[in-house]
Design a protein around this motif. Structure first.
Motif, mmCIF file in Angstrom:
data_model
loop_
_atom_site.group_PDB
_atom_site.id
_atom_site.type_symbol
_atom_site.label_atom_id
_atom_site.label_comp_id
_atom_site.label_asym_id
_atom_site.label_seq_id
_atom_site.Cartn_x
_atom_site.Cartn_y
_atom_site.Cartn_z
ATOM 1 N N GLU A 155 34.702 46.938 -21.792
ATOM 2 C CA GLU A 155 33.477 46.147 -21.916
ATOM 3 C C GLU A 155 33.323 45.217 -20.713
ATOM 4 O O GLU A 155 34.301 44.852 -20.061
ATOM 5 C CB GLU A 155 33.517 45.324 -23.199
ATOM 6 C CG GLU A 155 33.655 46.154 -24.461
ATOM 7 C CD GLU A 155 33.990 45.325 -25.679
ATOM 8 O OE1 GLU A 155 33.724 45.806 -26.800
ATOM 9 O OE2 GLU A 155 34.540 44.207 -25.517
ATOM 10 N N MET A 156 32.078 44.816 -20.428
ATOM 11 C CA MET A 156 31.779 43.887 -19.336
ATOM 12 C C MET A 156 31.124 42.643 -19.940
ATOM 13 O O MET A 156 29.906 42.486 -19.927
ATOM 14 C CB MET A 156 30.885 44.560 -18.305
ATOM 15 C CG MET A 156 31.497 45.809 -17.687
ATOM 16 S SD MET A 156 30.395 46.702 -16.561
ATOM 17 C CE MET A 156 30.259 45.523 -15.212
ATOM 18 N N PRO A 157 31.930 41.743 -20.470
ATOM 19 C CA PRO A 157 31.405 40.624 -21.259
ATOM 20 C C PRO A 157 30.601 39.586 -20.482
ATOM 21 O O PRO A 157 29.881 38.790 -21.091
ATOM 22 C CB PRO A 157 32.666 40.006 -21.863
ATOM 23 C CG PRO A 157 33.763 40.392 -20.930
ATOM 24 C CD PRO A 157 33.401 41.752 -20.431
ATOM 25 N N TYR A 158 30.728 39.577 -19.155
ATOM 26 C CA TYR A 158 30.057 38.533 -18.377
ATOM 27 C C TYR A 158 28.944 39.085 -17.484
ATOM 28 O O TYR A 158 28.355 38.349 -16.693
ATOM 29 C CB TYR A 158 31.076 37.790 -17.505
ATOM 30 C CG TYR A 158 32.325 37.409 -18.262
ATOM 31 C CD1 TYR A 158 32.281 36.447 -19.264
ATOM 32 C CD2 TYR A 158 33.546 38.026 -17.984
ATOM 33 C CE1 TYR A 158 33.433 36.109 -19.980
ATOM 34 C CE2 TYR A 158 34.696 37.677 -18.685
ATOM 35 C CZ TYR A 158 34.632 36.728 -19.673
ATOM 36 O OH TYR A 158 35.762 36.399 -20.378
ATOM 37 N N ALA A 159 28.660 40.357 -17.607
ATOM 38 C CA ALA A 159 27.735 41.026 -16.682
ATOM 39 C C ALA A 159 26.313 40.486 -16.761
ATOM 40 O O ALA A 159 25.583 40.497 -15.750
ATOM 41 C CB ALA A 159 27.736 42.531 -16.945
#
Length: 339
Positions: A155-159
């Protein structure tokens, strides 16, 4: 008819060349595999008296957060440092991070020469391959350094964080702010690499030495760089800054270690070397022979980047002094699981 007779010797020569090439490739692969799987016996380790504080005397290597623990949180970010400090499930002995100099002479944390891989610079600046030395510190603070980070679940939680929504802990950070935070939360050693070469690299060393000297941290840092001219500048202008070996010096050290050269001498106090290279070309940097030779010459042996628990266990068993990992929590758990 004569044409076909002429072609046959050519075909035979061609097959011979192909066979020779294949034989060489197979031999190289065989040597590479041997080096990859060869392990020294822990009983081969010799204990030496040394005054190099970076040589471990506890029987366990120091744990270093590579790129501030970049496998757990966005690399080189304040969030990553906070994760290592405030997470009570593991401890870190050494913080490893990289520096670039900005257009206005500020040292900021960043590994790559460009901002593309870790930030949203292409979107914010509108260019590909943006380099930190072409922007001021305040301009770089517009970026989200966690924009490309993927966690263990992919996952890319800060994208999606943009502009004012990007918290300070996910903005590019300057050296002084990192040291302020770490000094306020404990006593640590540091492996610091300046990525710039040439005049910018030398300017960066000048700034780094001033900062470390003012804070009384010169004895807590091993400096590294892949730019040989910057290492030579350190020797000439800042001999008070302890450094690791250059690529050429590592090669020279390896030759001396393999031949047990008694006349060997070095200007550096540490080898910062890889272990899990995909192509080793007959060179294994993780042997008891190499580590013993280093310790006998008062040189610490520090390995990057070890994310495999089995590699950690092996290098620990043969006397490695420091292990740099993107996952320092894993290292801590392996080293302390029997406690």
């Amino acid at each position: 008819m004569s044409q076909s007779v002429t072609e046959k010797p050519k075909m035979k020569r061609g097959k011979k060349v192909i066979c020779i090439i294949l034989s060489v490739l197979i031999a190289l692969i065989g040597v590479d595999l041997f080096c990859a799987f060869y392990h020294s016996s822990p009983e081969s380790i010799i204990k030496y008296e040394a005054d190099n504080r970076y040589i471990s005397t506890t029987g366990k290597p120091f744990i270093s957060a590579h790129r501030s623990g970049g496998g757990i949180a966005p690399e080189e970010s304040m969030l990553a440092f906070k994760n290592c400090i405030e997470n009570k499930s593991f401890d870190v002995d050494v913080f490893e991070f990289d520096l670039h100099i900005t257009k206005d002479g500020v040292l900021v944390l960043l590994h790559d020469d460009t901002l593309d891989r870790t930030t949203d610079s292409q979107e914010v600046f509108g260019v590909k391959g943006a380099r930190p030395e072409n922007y001021t510190y305040e301009e770089l603070r517009e970026l989200n350094i966690g924009a490309r980070f993927k966690n263990s679940d992919g996952e890319m939680p800060y994208a999606e964080l943009k502009g004012d929504d990007v918290p300070d802990e996910l903005k590019i950070v300057r050296l002084e702010n990192v040291l302020d935070y770490l000094e306020a939360n404990g006593h640590y050693d540091y492996i610091i690499e300046i990525k710039n070469g040439g005049q910018l690299g030398k300017q960066g060393v000048d700034i780094l030495c001033d900062v470390l000297s003012q804070r009384g941290l010169l004895d807590n840092v091993i400096f590294g760089t892949f730019k040989e001219e910057v290492s030579m500048y350190v020797d000439e202008v800042h001999p008070e800054l302890k450094r690791s070996a250059t690529i050429k010096e590592v090669a020279s050290f390896y030759k001396s270690a393999m031949t047990n050269d008694e006349s060997f001498d070095a200007k550096y106090i540490a080898l910062q070397i890889p272990y899990n290279m995909p192509i080793r070309l007959g060179i294994n940097l993780g042997t008891a022979k190499l580590i013993n030779y280093a310790h006998s010459h008062n040189i610490a042996v520090q390995y990057w980047t070890i994310n495999s628990e089995s590699e950690l266990e092996y290098l620990s068993s043969v006397g490695a002094d420091c292990i740099m990992s993107d996952y320092p929590d894993r290292l801590y758990n392996v080293l302390h699981e029997s406690e």
